[in-house]
Motif scaffolding. Structure first.
Motif, PDB file in Angstrom:
ATOM      1  N   TYR A 145       0.878  -1.309   0.212  1.00  0.00           N
ATOM      2  CA  TYR A 145      -0.016   0.146  -0.057  1.00  0.00           C
ATOM      3  C   TYR A 145       0.787   1.257   0.209  1.00  0.00           C
ATOM      4  O   TYR A 145       1.947   1.239   0.732  1.00  0.00           O
ATOM      5  CB  TYR A 145      -0.982  -0.003   1.350  1.00  0.00           C
ATOM      6  CG  TYR A 145      -2.424  -0.602   1.195  1.00  0.00           C
ATOM      7  CD1 TYR A 145      -3.255   0.070   0.675  1.00  0.00           C
ATOM      8  CD2 TYR A 145      -2.396  -2.004   1.455  1.00  0.00           C
ATOM      9  CE1 TYR A 145      -4.485  -0.375   0.532  1.00  0.00           C
ATOM     10  CE2 TYR A 145      -3.606  -2.690   1.393  1.00  0.00           C
ATOM     11  CZ  TYR A 145      -4.661  -1.835   0.895  1.00  0.00           C
ATOM     12  OH  TYR A 145      -5.952  -2.388   0.830  1.00  0.00           O
ATOM     13  N   ALA A 146       0.445   2.355  -0.681  1.00  0.00           N
ATOM     14  CA  ALA A 146       0.988   3.521  -0.362  1.00  0.00           C
ATOM     15  C   ALA A 146       0.091   4.052   0.933  1.00  0.00           C
ATOM     16  O   ALA A 146      -1.046   3.880   0.933  1.00  0.00           O
ATOM     17  CB  ALA A 146       0.543   4.719  -1.680  1.00  0.00           C
ATOM     18  N   TYR A 147       0.838   4.846   1.799  1.00  0.00           N
ATOM     19  CA  TYR A 147       0.287   5.070   3.091  1.00  0.00           C
ATOM     20  C   TYR A 147       0.620   6.544   3.121  1.00  0.00           C
ATOM     21  O   TYR A 147       1.586   7.313   2.896  1.00  0.00           O
ATOM     22  CB  TYR A 147       1.065   4.469   3.919  1.00  0.00           C
ATOM     23  CG  TYR A 147       0.889   4.840   5.570  1.00  0.00           C
ATOM     24  CD1 TYR A 147      -0.083   4.249   6.299  1.00  0.00           C
ATOM     25  CD2 TYR A 147       1.461   5.589   6.256  1.00  0.00           C
ATOM     26  CE1 TYR A 147      -0.417   4.506   7.480  1.00  0.00           C
ATOM     27  CE2 TYR A 147       1.451   5.987   7.411  1.00  0.00           C
ATOM     28  CZ  TYR A 147       0.261   5.590   8.125  1.00  0.00           C
ATOM     29  OH  TYR A 147       0.250   5.706   9.489  1.00  0.00           O
ATOM     30  N   ALA A 148      -0.655   7.150   3.637  1.00  0.00           N
ATOM     31  CA  ALA A 148      -0.490   8.599   3.972  1.00  0.00           C
ATOM     32  C   ALA A 148      -1.078   8.857   5.658  1.00  0.00           C
ATOM     33  O   ALA A 148      -2.234   8.534   5.953  1.00  0.00           O
ATOM     34  CB  ALA A 148      -1.246   9.474   2.845  1.00  0.00           C
ATOM     35  N   SER A 149      -0.517   9.817   6.179  1.00  0.00           N
ATOM     36  CA  SER A 149      -0.804  10.123   7.595  1.00  0.00           C
ATOM     37  C   SER A 149      -0.770  11.611   8.126  1.00  0.00           C
ATOM     38  O   SER A 149       0.293  12.091   7.620  1.00  0.00           O
ATOM     39  CB  SER A 149      -0.153   9.144   8.546  1.00  0.00           C
ATOM     40  OG  SER A 149      -0.727   9.399   9.969  1.00  0.00           O
ATOM     41  N   THR A 150      -1.941  12.043   8.592  1.00  0.00           N
ATOM     42  CA  THR A 150      -1.594  13.621   9.186  1.00  0.00           C
ATOM     43  C   THR A 150      -1.680  13.529  10.470  1.00  0.00           C
ATOM     44  O   THR A 150      -2.251  12.847  11.268  1.00  0.00           O
ATOM     45  CB  THR A 150      -3.024  14.309   8.451  1.00  0.00           C
ATOM     46  OG1 THR A 150      -2.825  15.629   9.009  1.00  0.00           O
ATOM     47  CG2 THR A 150      -4.306  13.654   8.761  1.00  0.00           C
ATOM     48  N   ASP A 151      -0.996  14.787  11.075  1.00  0.00           N
ATOM     49  CA  ASP A 151      -1.217  15.256  12.429  1.00  0.00           C
ATOM     50  C   ASP A 151      -2.312  15.919  12.695  1.00  0.00           C
ATOM     51  O   ASP A 151      -2.811  16.207  13.957  1.00  0.00           O
ATOM     52  CB  ASP A 151       0.158  16.110  12.922  1.00  0.00           C
ATOM     53  CG  ASP A 151       0.072  17.532  12.325  1.00  0.00           C
ATOM     54  OD1 ASP A 151      -0.831  17.662  11.573  1.00  0.00           O
ATOM     55  OD2 ASP A 151       0.834  18.264  12.474  1.00  0.00           O
ATOM     56  N   LYS A 152      -3.338  16.030  11.886  1.00  0.00           N
ATOM     57  CA  LYS A 152      -4.622  16.592  11.852  1.00  0.00           C
ATOM     58  C   LYS A 152      -4.626  18.013  12.086  1.00  0.00           C
ATOM     59  O   LYS A 152      -5.824  18.686  12.256  1.00  0.00           O
ATOM     60  CB  LYS A 152      -5.311  15.847  13.043  1.00  0.00           C
ATOM     61  CG  LYS A 152      -5.270  14.382  13.368  1.00  0.00           C
ATOM     62  CD  LYS A 152      -6.474  13.942  14.171  1.00  0.00           C
ATOM     63  CE  LYS A 152      -6.104  14.284  15.742  1.00  0.00           C
ATOM     64  NZ  LYS A 152      -5.388  13.737  16.315  1.00  0.00           N
ATOM     65  N   GLY A 153      -3.451  18.772  11.949  1.00  0.00           N
ATOM     66  CA  GLY A 153      -3.610  20.171  12.126  1.00  0.00           C
ATOM     67  C   GLY A 153      -3.319  20.826  13.261  1.00  0.00           C
ATOM     68  O   GLY A 153      -2.980  21.955  13.548  1.00  0.00           O
ATOM     69  N   ASN A 154      -3.282  19.967  14.273  1.00  0.00           N
ATOM     70  CA  ASN A 154      -2.824  20.327  15.745  1.00  0.00           C
ATOM     71  C   ASN A 154      -2.607  19.161  16.555  1.00  0.00           C
ATOM     72  O   ASN A 154      -3.055  18.096  16.264  1.00  0.00           O
ATOM     73  CB  ASN A 154      -4.011  21.288  16.426  1.00  0.00           C
ATOM     74  CG  ASN A 154      -5.063  20.695  16.082  1.00  0.00           C
ATOM     75  OD1 ASN A 154      -5.778  20.056  16.763  1.00  0.00           O
ATOM     76  ND2 ASN A 154      -6.058  21.405  15.345  1.00  0.00           N
TER      77      ASN A 154
END
Length: 451
Positions: A145-154
């Motif tokens: 899989y290509a994988y993407a994750s965010t810190d959610k902006g705060n």
């Protein structure tokens, strides 16, 4: 710092000079970009697995080290590919990773051996973009899989200071998930020459809540999702602001005297009978901090000029969150909650998992209600709900109580495979009906047949 990194490299059997292996193809490296990002830092790596990423300073073990059981095994073998770190335009500065002190940070991993699919997630709790690296990223990239994750902006324990109005910080989480999903799809296209055939949304705790919200509000971006013990927000309750205060108020009395009424008050708030052995840990680590920060986000006027209340206060003290009564607070508080609430109107297939021993987000006040909300919204055909007997909110506690708990990770992985089959067979191969998964098996940390 250089000595610490060199020590880490040697302890993991990685030579610093070969951190970027010439044998790794990383095809189309120069074409890789993240549309809309204010900054990116991309690197071609011999391995995208956390053991290697720790050595080359492309993850942060403090973000994920306490979320999984030490008995949980990830797939063996190296996964070469490209990692892209970066951030989108933002004004808040709670995330100091890379010395950037800039929020809306993300990580995207693009394995050389791509399976044609993308998975997107957001950080649980108030953690950052690397929080899911061991539990989720390792397993996904090993499967191509290509994988993407965010810190959610705060992130962090002052996340509630982001935004202008109550609820703004949480509302931003959803914008950041959407932003990353759209950008990651294009990043995938640039790397591999085609967009993902399937895109899935997933996450645990707050990440599970993000999954629910995304499949309700932006189902056009996803093909399905797995929700691991997501947070339940509804203005009329129950929500964490109705379940946490009774625990904070009555637990000290029950601990000191085993007072029967105090015990029943905690049970009435949603906590499971038999979960008492977990309460001390949750009182000291989770309950107090979670209540104060999320109450400050939704109801900042409760404690006057204080920011985040008074830690571990006793019932009866002024502004004490142990005495917080959501039902009597001004309508503006429920309006703030309503702005980030769930509806149950999911638009794509979703599987929910929740543990019976979850002592942070009790199953009765969270996923039980959400499953019923989905049914009432007429979307039950798109949902499966698996109750994991003896599962707790954090798998790490299995290491302390191996005779009483079971990690949810293997059940999550089995559920995700079931979701893939459901979606990619166009509904011809359905997952098992909603059910309870018993605490059975020789290797609870790594095996969980759905039946």
């Amino acid at each position: 710092m250089k000595k610490l990194l060199a020590g880490a490299l040697l302890s993991l059997g990685v030579c610093a000079a070969h951190a970027q292996s010439p044998l790794v193809s990383c095809a189309n490296f120069n074409a890789v970009d993240v549309p809309g990002a204010a900054k990116i830092d991309k690197v071609c790596l011999a391995d995208l697995i956390t053991k290697y990423l720790v050595a080359v300073n492309r993850t942060d073990i403090s973000d994920w080290g306490t979320l999984h059981s030490q008995a949980t095994r990830n797939p063996p073998g190296a996964v070469p590919g490209i990692q892209v770190d970066g951030y989108f335009p933002d004004t808040s500065t709670t995330n100091g990773y890379f010395g950037w002190f800039h929020d809306a940070q993300f990580v995207i991993r693009l394995p050389d051996n791509w399976n044609g699919k993308l998975v997107v997630t957001g950080a649980p709790g108030v953690r950052r973009q690397y929080a899911n690296d061991y539990l989720l990223s390792d397993w996904f990239v090993a499967r191509g899989y290509a994988y993407a994750s965010t810190d959610k902006g705060n992130s962090g324990t002052s996340f509630q200071n982001d935004g202008v109005n109550p609820g703004d910080a949480i509302a931003e989480w959803h914008r950041r998930v959407t932003e990353l999903t759209i950008a990651a799809k294009e990043t995938v296209r640039k790397r591999y020459g085609q967009p993902p055939a399937y895109t899935y949304m997933t996450g645990l705790s707050n990440g599970g809540y993000l999954t629910r919200y995304a499949l309700e509000n932006r189902p056009d971006l996803y093909d399905g999702g797995v929700d691991w013990e997501g947070v339940f927000w509804r203005p009329e309750g129950p929500n964490i602001l109705t379940s946490l205060p009774p625990a904070l108020k009555w637990y000290p009395r029950w601990r000191a005297t085993r007072d029967a009424n105090a015990y029943e008050q905690i049970i009435a708030a949603g906590y499971a009978r038999g979960s008492e052995f977990l309460w001390e840990h949750h009182w000291g680590v989770y309950w107090d901090l979670t209540q104060r920060t999320y109450r400050e986000e939704m109801d900042p006027t409760y404690d006057g000029l204080l920011n985040g209340g008074i830690a571990f206060c006793q019932s009866g003290e002024p502004y004490c969150d142990a005495d917080y009564d959501y039902a009597t607070r001004p309508a503006a508080v429920r309006d703030a909650v309503a702005a980030i609430s769930l509806t149950g109107r999911i638009g794509k297939p979703m599987i929910t998992l929740h543990g019976t021993m979850d002592s942070l987000l009790p199953m009765r006040t969270n996923s039980d209600n959400y499953a019923e909300m989905i049914r009432k919204a007429g979307r039950g055909n798109l949902h499966r709900y698996y109750v994991v007997e003896a599962g707790n909110h954090v798998d790490q506690l299995y290491d302390e109580f191996p005779d009483r708990l079971r990690p949810i990770a293997p059940c999550y992985r089995a559920a995700f495979v079931a979701l893939e089959t459901w979606v990619e067979s166009k509904g011809k191969r359905m997952p098992p009906d909603s059910k309870s998964i018993p605490r059975q098996g020789a290797d609870l940390a790594n095996e969980c047949p759905l039946g």
